[in-house]
Structure formats: C-alpha cells, structure tokens
Design a protein around this motif. Structure first.
Motif, short mmCIF file in Angstrom:
data_model
loop_
_atom_site.label_atom_id
_atom_site.label_comp_id
_atom_site.label_asym_id
_atom_site.label_seq_id
_atom_site.Cartn_x
_atom_site.Cartn_y
_atom_site.Cartn_z
N PHE A 203 0.83 -1.19 0.00
CA PHE A 203 0.00 0.00 0.00
C PHE A 203 0.87 1.26 0.00
N SER A 204 0.23 2.39 -0.25
CA SER A 204 0.94 3.67 -0.30
C SER A 204 1.03 4.28 1.09
N ALA A 205 2.21 4.24 1.67
CA ALA A 205 2.41 4.79 3.01
C ALA A 205 2.69 6.28 2.91
N ARG A 206 1.69 7.01 2.39
CA ARG A 206 1.80 8.46 2.23
C ARG A 206 0.63 9.11 2.96
N LEU A 207 0.74 10.40 3.15
CA LEU A 207 -0.34 11.13 3.82
C LEU A 207 -1.62 11.01 2.99
N TYR A 208 -2.75 11.14 3.66
CA TYR A 208 -4.05 11.02 3.00
C TYR A 208 -4.85 12.27 3.34
N ILE A 209 -4.92 13.19 2.37
CA ILE A 209 -5.56 14.49 2.61
C ILE A 209 -6.54 14.79 1.49
N ASP A 210 -7.77 15.07 1.86
CA ASP A 210 -8.83 15.43 0.91
C ASP A 210 -9.03 14.35 -0.16
N GLY A 211 -8.93 13.09 0.27
CA GLY A 211 -9.18 11.98 -0.64
C GLY A 211 -8.03 11.63 -1.55
N GLU B 127 -8.46 21.91 7.00
CA GLU B 127 -9.29 22.68 6.08
C GLU B 127 -10.13 21.77 5.18
N ALA B 128 -9.55 20.64 4.75
CA ALA B 128 -10.31 19.69 3.94
C ALA B 128 -11.46 19.10 4.75
N ALA B 129 -11.19 18.77 6.01
CA ALA B 129 -12.25 18.23 6.87
C ALA B 129 -13.34 19.27 7.11
N LEU C 73 -3.21 20.36 15.69
CA LEU C 73 -4.56 19.79 15.74
C LEU C 73 -5.33 20.25 16.97
N THR C 74 -4.67 20.29 18.11
CA THR C 74 -5.39 20.61 19.35
C THR C 74 -5.70 22.10 19.50
N THR C 75 -5.03 22.94 18.70
CA THR C 75 -5.25 24.39 18.83
C THR C 75 -5.92 25.00 17.60
N HIS C 76 -6.07 24.25 16.54
CA HIS C 76 -6.60 24.82 15.29
C HIS C 76 -8.05 25.28 15.50
N PRO C 77 -8.37 26.51 15.11
CA PRO C 77 -9.72 27.04 15.35
C PRO C 77 -10.81 26.31 14.58
N MET C 78 -10.48 25.59 13.53
CA MET C 78 -11.50 24.87 12.77
C MET C 78 -11.84 23.50 13.36
N VAL C 79 -11.09 23.06 14.36
CA VAL C 79 -11.34 21.77 15.01
C VAL C 79 -12.34 21.98 16.15
#
Length: 492
Positions: A7-15, A53-55, A226-232
C-alpha cells in the motif's frame, strides 16, 4: 527508502495521497530487530492545516453529515469488507511495526476493531435515537409547545492515537466519528503510522467522500496544530496522562470538546476464596501481553495474605517459561517494547523499585542472547507498599507488583488509592461479595472472575480520575461525537 508494503504509506488528505510539504521524514523501525522497515512523509504544520481545512469543507459543504444514518452505515460496511479482505496484510504490518506476537496481531490488533466497525453499522446506528419527539407540553404564558430532540454531528474532529494498538485505537476513534457524520483528521503515533495510513485505502474502496477522513503523521508539532486549530471542534486523544493534560490545556483556549483515554495501573484483587489459577493467568497476562504495553492490563495484584505466597510462587513459575523474542518466531510468546526510549524508561523504573525496597523475584533485566531489539524480561516485584513508585506509576512494560491485604476493606482502600481508575478484576467464589467489591472499586470497568471486562462493542470503555474523560466503543463512543439540538414549535 521505499515502503516494504504493497500500500501507499503516504499522507491522505482530501481523498488523495500526498508526500506533504517537506516535513521531516518518519522512519518506521521494527522494534524486534531495530531495522528500518519504511520511510513515510512527515507532516509539516502546513500539511496538518490542509487536512483540517479539507475536513472543514467536507463538513460544512459536503454530503457526509447530511446523509441518513443508514447511508453512512452502508459506507462503513464497505470499509469493513475491505478490511476483512486485507486482514493478512494488516496482521503482517502490525507484527513488524508494533512488535505484536501473531496471536495478538490476529485478534485484538486487527479482527476486533473490524468487529467493532460492523457492530456500529449493523447494530448501533439502526437502533440509535437520532431524533426523539417531545410530547406536547402546556407552558404558562407560552401555550402548548412540542418539538424534536435531534442528535447531530459534532463537527471536525482531531483524532490522536497511540502506538501500542495502532489499528485498534485509531479505529475506536474513526468508527464513531464517521458514524456520527463528523469529519476527521487522524494522527497516529510517529512510531506506528503504517496501519493507520492504510485506513485511507479502506476509505477509498468504500467510497468515502473526499475530506471526510484525512490521515497525517508527525509528533508534537502536528499534535499541537490539531489541538489548537480554530477549525477543530473536538479532540479525541489516547496516550499517557502527562500528554493528555497538555492536550486538555491546549484545547481549552478555544473550548473544544475533549475525549481522553489515558493511562492505568489496573488492579487485580484476589480474595482468599478466589480461583488462583484464573487470578494467576490474569496477572500473567497483565505483565506479558504485548510486553505490558496496554493501559487496561492488570499490573497491580492485591491478594489476600493467606494465599499470597502460593500466588507468587505460581506466577513466578509461569513467568519463567515465557519465551521472549522476535514475534516473527512462532515460538515467541512475548515481543519487544516499542522503542529504545520506552525500554530505558521501564529499566529506570525497575531500578527505582529496587532502590525503594521492593523485592525483585524475577526478571528485571534484558534477556540474554538478544543483542538487538527493545526487550525486557517479564518482571515481578513483591514486598511492595502501595505508596511505592512501582505501585503507583504506569510502567507500560512487562512489570507487575503483588501487594497483600488482610480483609475486603483494606483491599478496596488500596485499590482506590491510585491516581488511575481504568480497569480491574475481582476473584472470589462468593460472587455476591465480588460484585459488591467491584461496585466499590473506582474504575471504568471491573471483571468478576475474569481477566478483563472484555473488548465487546456493547461495553463502555474509559476511566475515572487520571485515566481519562468520556467513553469509547459502541453507542457510548458514538454519543461523544454528537451534539443535542432542540427544535420546538407552538402547537395550535
């Protein structure tokens, strides 16, 4: 170096899979051999922001939160089918990156989380009270009102997992978040990212909309983002109580909801009439299962003074037969700790136990002949007072302590004299007395005449005190990812 897996062991962002924006690469090592088995991209703060942002877009503009629960359940079932198809691959990855022996890799590490996923889609979601009508009510000055109580997705979730059960712990967060209609960014532990990155393949195969689930890597910097991001909107963290307090503090500035599954020093209480065979097995597993790297393992055995010596003799004899080594060897019954740093921490705590006067009856050293790999012998202390460091500190290694007690009152007092309260067990032929004792022990789960309360999806998993906040698994875990909204109107 390239990953050794299919499998591709790369980041997974926005599909999409991505190598990220030049974060420091993460080297994944086999803890039994110290060999590098994969190199994965390290997420920069910019990568984490892109994932959040994608989430956020997927939650605010995408279809996932607005799907009917039955539609989301169908997607989750497709994910489960893909996981079942690729279970051999998951098992192989788990054995090499987490150091699990095969029996553990084939059960709790992989099959059990898939069973939880199926239970969520097949049992919990169809029966869950997503909308509850409010009966018409006469309110003075307002007339007759009625309405609906709605359960709605909490929002964008930051899911931060631990290294010891990489796939299991990640899925215990992904499952309820997705079932609720939330979108998420998952960050596994830097030492064991491979199984969590593989979840992106399952999401693609199931047709999960882009941005609903994003998977990043990294350590402190990525976690802080992640714990401080205002969009979370919500943070779910599994790890040590020390880091849990940091997560709680960071999230507090923007009043995010926080779910914490933290450490434990779980108690194994053996009354005078308890089943010694069963109690010894429980203590044995508490020390040796995954080399003691489990927050709910029973590592603090309290035994009635009349059977103390017999229990210690039986447990010592059992520990002497443990075959420590590489999980790739079928003869191995206990594997390594996850890293050199973790081994150093465990060895330091063992030395503290000896310095404080506890009696080391077995283990305490590195196994002879194993020059590579992060191994420590199964270790047992007796002559322990509950005030000692070895009785109060979570080792997260193959170390147990035995403490005698005179009567039930003393046993309960010692059991509750702990900063933690995650799990426990009570052994007694008198099941009524055992149940009463279990009800007095301040932990999130207590087993009666069993080694644990199990990992069944119908249970609620979580702790008291410094063992955490909130609950995981089944409908209890789902509830953490939902808001309650009242929609009311005048009835005329």
């Amino acid at each position: 170096m390239a990953t050794a897996y299919s499998f591709s062991a790369r980041l997974y962002i926005d599909g999409r899979r991505t190598d990220g924006r030049a974060g420091t690469p993460v080297l994944v090592r086999n803890p039994a051999t110290e060999e590098t088995i994969a190199e994965v991209p390290g997420s920069s703060a910019a990568d984490v922001r892109l994932a959040v942002e994608a989430a956020r877009r997927a939650f605010d503009e995408g279809p996932w939160p607005r799907m009917r629960p039955a539609e989301r359940a169908a997607v989750l079932l497709r994910m489960a089918e893909e996981m079942e198809r690729r279970l051999p691959e998951l098992v192989a990855v788990n054995m090499t990156e987490a150091g699990s022996v095969r029996a553990l890799a084939e059960s709790l590490q992989t099959r059990v989380p898939v069973a939880h996923l199926r239970d969520m889609a097949e049992r919990v979601m169809p029966r869950f009270d997503w909308e509850r009508p409010m009966d018409p009510t006469i309110t003075p000055g307002l007339g007759i009102t009625q309405g609906v109580l709605r359960r709605e997705a909490f929002g964008v979730c930051a899911l931060i997992s631990a290294y010891n059960f990489p796939f299991f712990l990640s899925m215990m967060k992904v499952i309820p978040a997705l079932a609720a209609g939330c979108t998420a960014v998952l960050k596994p532990a830097p030492t064991t990212p491979l199984e969590s990155l593989l979840i992106g393949d399952f999401a693609d195969a199931a047709g999960l909309p882009p941005g609903v689930l994003n998977i990043v890597t990294g350590d402190v910097e990525a976690g802080r983002e992640l714990t401080t991001h205002p969009m979370v909107d919500l943070v779910s963290f599994t790890g040590s109580d020390t880091v849990g307090r940091m997560v709680y503090t960071q999230a507090a500035a923007s009043l995010k909801k926080v779910v914490l599954e933290l450490g434990g020093k779980s108690v194994n209480i053996v009354r005078a009439d308890g089943d010694l065979d069963g109690a010894v097995r429980a203590a044995f597993m508490g020390i040796t299962a995954h080399a003691g790297q489990g927050c709910s393992l029973l590592t603090r055995t309290l035994v009635h003074e009349s059977v103390h010596d017999e229990l210690v003799d039986r447990l010592t004899a059992a520990l002497a037969k443990v075959k420590v080594g590489d999980p790739a060897d079928p003869a191995t019954t206990m594997g390594p700790l996850i890293s050199e740093a973790q081994r150093d921490k465990v060895e330091k705590l063992i030395r503290v136990g000896e310095e404080e006067g506890a009696r080391l009856v077995c283990g305490g050293r590195r196994p002879p002949g194993l020059d590579r790999g992060y191994f420590v012998e199964p270790t047992l202390f007796t002559g322990v007072d509950n005030s000692m460091t070895v009785a109060r500190t979570e080792f997260f290694g193959p170390v147990g302590v035995v403490i005698p007690f005179a009567d039930d009152e003393e046993a309960v007092r010692i059991a509750n004299d702990s900063p933690y309260g995650l799990a426990g067990a009570v052994w007694s032929a008198d099941t009524v007395a055992a149940y009463e004792m279990a009800s007095r022990v301040r932990t999130g789960a207590v087993a009666v005449n069993a080694s644990s309360a199990g990992v069944i999806p119908r249970a609620a998993f979580g702790g008291y005190k410094q063992s955490g906040l909130g609950r995981e698994w089944g409908e209890f875990g789902l509830d953490e990812y939902l808001q309650t909204k009242t929609v009311s109107w005048a009835a005329r």
